[in-house]
Design an enzyme around this catalytic site. Structure first.
Site, mmCIF file in Angstrom:
data_model
loop_
_atom_site.group_PDB
_atom_site.id
_atom_site.type_symbol
_atom_site.label_atom_id
_atom_site.label_comp_id
_atom_site.label_asym_id
_atom_site.label_seq_id
_atom_site.Cartn_x
_atom_site.Cartn_y
_atom_site.Cartn_z
ATOM 1 N N TYR A 28 37.493 45.624 21.330
ATOM 2 C CA TYR A 28 37.734 47.040 21.056
ATOM 3 C C TYR A 28 38.251 47.768 22.282
ATOM 4 O O TYR A 28 38.244 47.215 23.392
ATOM 5 C CB TYR A 28 36.454 47.703 20.540
ATOM 6 C CG TYR A 28 35.447 48.002 21.636
ATOM 7 C CD1 TYR A 28 34.683 46.990 22.212
ATOM 8 C CD2 TYR A 28 35.278 49.300 22.113
ATOM 9 C CE1 TYR A 28 33.771 47.269 23.221
ATOM 10 C CE2 TYR A 28 34.365 49.585 23.122
ATOM 11 C CZ TYR A 28 33.613 48.562 23.679
ATOM 12 O OH TYR A 28 32.731 48.841 24.680
ATOM 13 N N LYS A 142 36.121 43.146 26.714
ATOM 14 C CA LYS A 142 35.573 44.289 25.964
ATOM 15 C C LYS A 142 35.323 43.852 24.521
ATOM 16 O O LYS A 142 36.128 44.098 23.634
ATOM 17 C CB LYS A 142 36.530 45.491 26.054
ATOM 18 C CG LYS A 142 35.788 46.813 26.141
ATOM 19 C CD LYS A 142 36.652 47.947 26.623
ATOM 20 C CE LYS A 142 35.971 49.297 26.468
ATOM 21 N NZ LYS A 142 34.841 49.537 27.387
ATOM 22 N N GLU A 174 27.316 47.146 37.091
ATOM 23 C CA GLU A 174 27.966 48.366 36.582
ATOM 24 C C GLU A 174 26.922 49.126 35.789
ATOM 25 O O GLU A 174 25.720 48.925 36.011
ATOM 26 C CB GLU A 174 29.197 48.005 35.752
ATOM 27 C CG GLU A 174 28.902 47.095 34.575
ATOM 28 C CD GLU A 174 30.101 46.878 33.652
ATOM 29 O OE1 GLU A 174 30.936 47.786 33.510
ATOM 30 O OE2 GLU A 174 30.179 45.795 33.048
ATOM 31 N N LEU A 198 33.058 44.936 33.430
ATOM 32 C CA LEU A 198 34.241 45.312 32.660
ATOM 33 C C LEU A 198 35.103 46.146 33.608
ATOM 34 O O LEU A 198 34.623 47.132 34.167
ATOM 35 C CB LEU A 198 33.797 46.112 31.434
ATOM 36 C CG LEU A 198 34.770 46.378 30.302
ATOM 37 C CD1 LEU A 198 35.795 47.445 30.668
ATOM 38 C CD2 LEU A 198 35.496 45.106 29.860
HETATM 39 C C1 PLP Z 1 34.575 50.397 28.554
HETATM 40 C C2 PLP Z 1 33.570 50.110 29.589
HETATM 41 C C3 PLP Z 1 33.633 50.677 30.873
HETATM 42 C C4 PLP Z 1 34.596 51.754 31.269
HETATM 43 O O1 PLP Z 1 35.941 51.432 31.124
HETATM 44 P P1 PLP Z 1 37.043 52.561 30.982
HETATM 45 O O2 PLP Z 1 38.287 51.800 30.732
HETATM 46 O O3 PLP Z 1 37.095 53.308 32.271
HETATM 47 O O4 PLP Z 1 36.634 53.425 29.846
HETATM 48 C C5 PLP Z 1 32.714 50.238 31.825
HETATM 49 N N1 PLP Z 1 31.754 49.336 31.519
HETATM 50 C C6 PLP Z 1 31.644 48.805 30.288
HETATM 51 C C7 PLP Z 1 30.559 47.825 30.030
HETATM 52 C C8 PLP Z 1 32.534 49.176 29.294
HETATM 53 O O5 PLP Z 1 32.412 48.640 28.065
#
Ligand code: PLP
Length: 277
Positions: A28, A142, A174, A198
């Site tokens: 996604y 993702k 993260e 991610l």
């Molecule tokens: C989507 C997501 C992010 C942030 O990514 P962006 O592209 O900046 O929205 C960070 N960590 C995880 C686990 C995510 O799924």
């Protein structure tokens, strides 16, 4: 909403045998929409393409077609401020773990949701909690499998916190749905973009901002102690943009108000976005 290659009214067209539904077998993206325009759409579609490749899923149409469809959806829904949610599952087929036969096509859905910008919280800052990172070893994809992220975020909300910052042992990776940066003695640190995080598109923009503003940034791992003793901490994600973190569990970060470096990044990020619009 977008359903495969058609824009439709219905929101309840899920097949009970969709592999996204039964296995979380899909990928996604969440794309921010500012002033009626999807931000960094190409970057999001490129990441979707990468996620697809990593789980051996063939996207049903080209990136440029997907981009057009999402732009159509935003204008049809007259969305000004908000997000596009888009997912591609491996398709609907009788429930066996292995991939279905080649004649089963992936299922793509996308919809929009109005959402306010987080300007106030961006200016004032927020609090976070710490929790163990219990996810698998391919956090760079993702995927729809978000149960550990859901549990972490729920814990944060139960503690009136905006986010749960994750750590594997001593190493901060993260947060449940955002990337984490710390500032120490004017220099920034964030976990390298490998299989443990991610690689956020907002994160990548912040790296670019640091380069352009001659801020020294280390893509290096750092520990929970480094985080708690940092001068500043902030998180980044689509639509959250850049949020200062002033407290982690019971520990006040730095002076307890948004720091100089964070403020600079917040400002630069806004400017960057205003340029793009
Ligand atoms: C989507 C997501 C992010 C942030 O990514 P962006 O592209 O900046 O929205 C960070 N960590 C995880 C686990 C995510 O799924």
């Amino acid at each position: 909403m977008l359903w495969n290659d058609q824009i439709v009214e219905r929101r309840d067209c899920i097949n009970i045998e969709d592999r996204g539904y039964q296995f979380g077998d899909g990928i996604y993206e969440v794309i921010g929409v500012y002033d009626g325009k999807p931000l960094l759409l190409t970057e999001h579609m490129e990441r979707l393409e990468r996620s697809a490749r990593e789980v051996q899923l063939t996207l049903p149409s080209s990136i440029s077609n997907l981009k057009n469809r999402l732009e159509d959806l935003v204008s049809l829904n007259e969305l000004e401020e908000g997000i596009i949610y888009m997912q591609v599952s491996r398709g609907a087929a009788p429930r066996w773990h292995e991939f279905p036969a080649d004649d089963i096509s992936p299922v793509t859905i996308a919809y929009t949701r109005p959402e306010e910008r987080m300007t106030t919280i961006e200016n004032q800052g927020a609090t976070a909690i710490l929790t163990e990172d219990i996810r698998w070893l391919r956090c760079d994809i993702k995927t729809l499998n978000l149960l550990p992220n859901v549990l972490a975020k729920q814990k944060a909300v139960e503690h009136q916190a905006i986010e749960a910052i994750l750590h594997r042992g001593e190493t901060v990776t993260e947060a449940s749905a955002s990337n984490v940066f710390i500032v120490k003695d004017g220099e920034l640190y964030t976990h390298p973009a490998n299989n443990f995080i991610l690689n956020g598109i907002t994160r990548k923009k912040v790296l670019q901002i640091c380069k352009e503003s001659a801020l020294k940034l280390h893509e290096e791992t750092y520990t929970v102690t480094d985080l708690l003793e940092a001068d500043e901490v902030f998180i980044t994600a689509t639509k959250l943009d850049v949020i200062p973190i002033l407290k982690v569990d019971e520990h006040t970060i730095g002076t307890g108000s948004p720091g100089k470096v964070t403020k600079k990044i917040v400002k630069a990020f806004r400017a960057l976005y205003e340029q793009e619009v």
